[in-house]
Structure formats: C-alpha cells, structure tokens
Design a protein around this motif. Structure first.
Motif, mmCIF file in Angstrom:
data_model
loop_
_atom_site.group_PDB
_atom_site.id
_atom_site.type_symbol
_atom_site.label_atom_id
_atom_site.label_comp_id
_atom_site.label_asym_id
_atom_site.label_seq_id
_atom_site.Cartn_x
_atom_site.Cartn_y
_atom_site.Cartn_z
ATOM 1 N N GLY A 110 26.242 24.906 26.320
ATOM 2 C CA GLY A 110 26.235 23.959 27.424
ATOM 3 C C GLY A 110 26.522 24.631 28.759
ATOM 4 O O GLY A 110 25.873 24.330 29.771
ATOM 5 N N SER A 111 27.465 25.548 28.780
ATOM 6 C CA SER A 111 27.769 26.277 30.016
ATOM 7 C C SER A 111 26.601 27.154 30.445
ATOM 8 O O SER A 111 26.289 27.251 31.640
ATOM 9 C CB SER A 111 29.030 27.125 29.842
ATOM 10 O OG SER A 111 30.163 26.295 29.733
ATOM 11 N N ALA A 112 25.943 27.792 29.476
ATOM 12 C CA ALA A 112 24.763 28.607 29.799
ATOM 13 C C ALA A 112 23.654 27.720 30.361
ATOM 14 O O ALA A 112 22.982 28.085 31.337
ATOM 15 C CB ALA A 112 24.280 29.344 28.551
ATOM 16 N N LEU A 113 23.468 26.552 29.777
ATOM 17 C CA LEU A 113 22.460 25.607 30.248
ATOM 18 C C LEU A 113 22.764 25.153 31.679
ATOM 19 O O LEU A 113 21.867 25.073 32.528
ATOM 20 C CB LEU A 113 22.392 24.413 29.298
ATOM 21 C CG LEU A 113 21.327 23.364 29.583
ATOM 22 C CD1 LEU A 113 19.929 23.951 29.455
ATOM 23 C CD2 LEU A 113 21.503 22.188 28.622
ATOM 24 N N GLU A 114 24.027 24.877 31.965
ATOM 25 C CA GLU A 114 24.421 24.485 33.321
ATOM 26 C C GLU A 114 24.091 25.582 34.326
ATOM 27 O O GLU A 114 23.599 25.304 35.425
ATOM 28 C CB GLU A 114 25.917 24.165 33.371
ATOM 29 C CG GLU A 114 26.295 22.874 32.702
ATOM 30 C CD GLU A 114 27.794 22.627 32.691
ATOM 31 O OE1 GLU A 114 28.572 23.484 33.183
ATOM 32 O OE2 GLU A 114 28.204 21.571 32.184
#
Length: 142
Positions: A59-63
């Motif tokens: 999720g952090s990578a996607l953000e």
C-alpha cells in the motif's frame, strides 16, 4: 547500503509460541491453524503476520507511485492472501495473492500503478522469483 530502520523480533516456541519485539510494541501469542493440526483459536500465525506486513508495505509503495503520477487513489485497499502449500517434493512453499481495490480508476491505469508498485515494494522485491505472486485489480461492477 544505508539502514533506514531495523525491526528485531524474537519468537519462542515456534508456531505455538510467543513473538515479541525488542521494543515491546509487538507481543503476540501464536497458535497453529487447525488446518495444520493445531487448535486454531484467537491467536495469530506467521502467515497472517506476513500478509499484514506485505499488504501495508505494498500500500505504501502504491501511494508513492500514485503520488509521482499525480493520481488520487481515493479510499483504496490492499488485501494480501498468503497460502502455505506443500509442493510435490513434500516441502513447504508460500504463495501470495494481492488484491488491490482502487475506486473510480480506469482499468489500464490501475493495472499500471499496481505493476509499478510491485516493482518497488520491498516485500515484492524480496519475494521476487521465490514465491508465486498474483496481482489483481478489483473494480466496481456497474
């Protein structure tokens, strides 16, 4: 390589033991799932912990990827399913299914974001060519 953060966790008693972090924030009783011959119950297991870490990291990578592309993710979510499997040689393997829900995004753009996140996510990089990972973009049905 420059270390940005270190996590240190000790588990005593394996899958039926207790796992604690050196700072005391993580302190969990583990239990063996019924499907593995355990009692199951209200305690976590290594696969759930791995899925939790992977989903948060992805999720952090996607953000990060979305921010760089000036894309609003809205109320997105990342669900990771980790399967513990037995291969033909009776050895234990893991596989992962990553379901990403991004509301109101075009399919092609969503797939591009997910694929880019998979390239930079540290969990994805660590597991690349070691476990099977399936990426899915979940969309709203009209």
């Amino acid at each position: 390589m420059k270390t940005l953060y270190s996590a240190k966790v000790t588990t005593e008693g394996g899958r039926k033991g207790r796992t604690t972090s050196d700072d005391g924030i993580l302190d969990l009783q583990l239990s063996m799932p019924k499907s593995l011959g355990g009692e199951g119950g209200e305690h976590t297991n290594p696969e759930q912990l791995f899925a939790a870490g992977y989903s948060a990291c992805f999720g952090s990578a996607l953000e990060m990827i979305a921010k760089n592309a000036n894309v609003d993710l809205g109320d997105y979510s990342v669900t990771v399913k980790i399967d513990l499997e037995q291969n033909d040689d009776k050895e234990m393997d893991l596989s992962a299914v990553i379901d990403v829900y991004i509301p109101e995004i075009e399919v092609e753009k969503g797939e591009d974001l997910i694929n880019e996140a998979h390239e930079v996510c540290p969990y994805s990089r660590a597991t690349r060519d070691n476990i099977d990972v399936t990426l899915n973009l979940l969309i709203d049905e009209d």
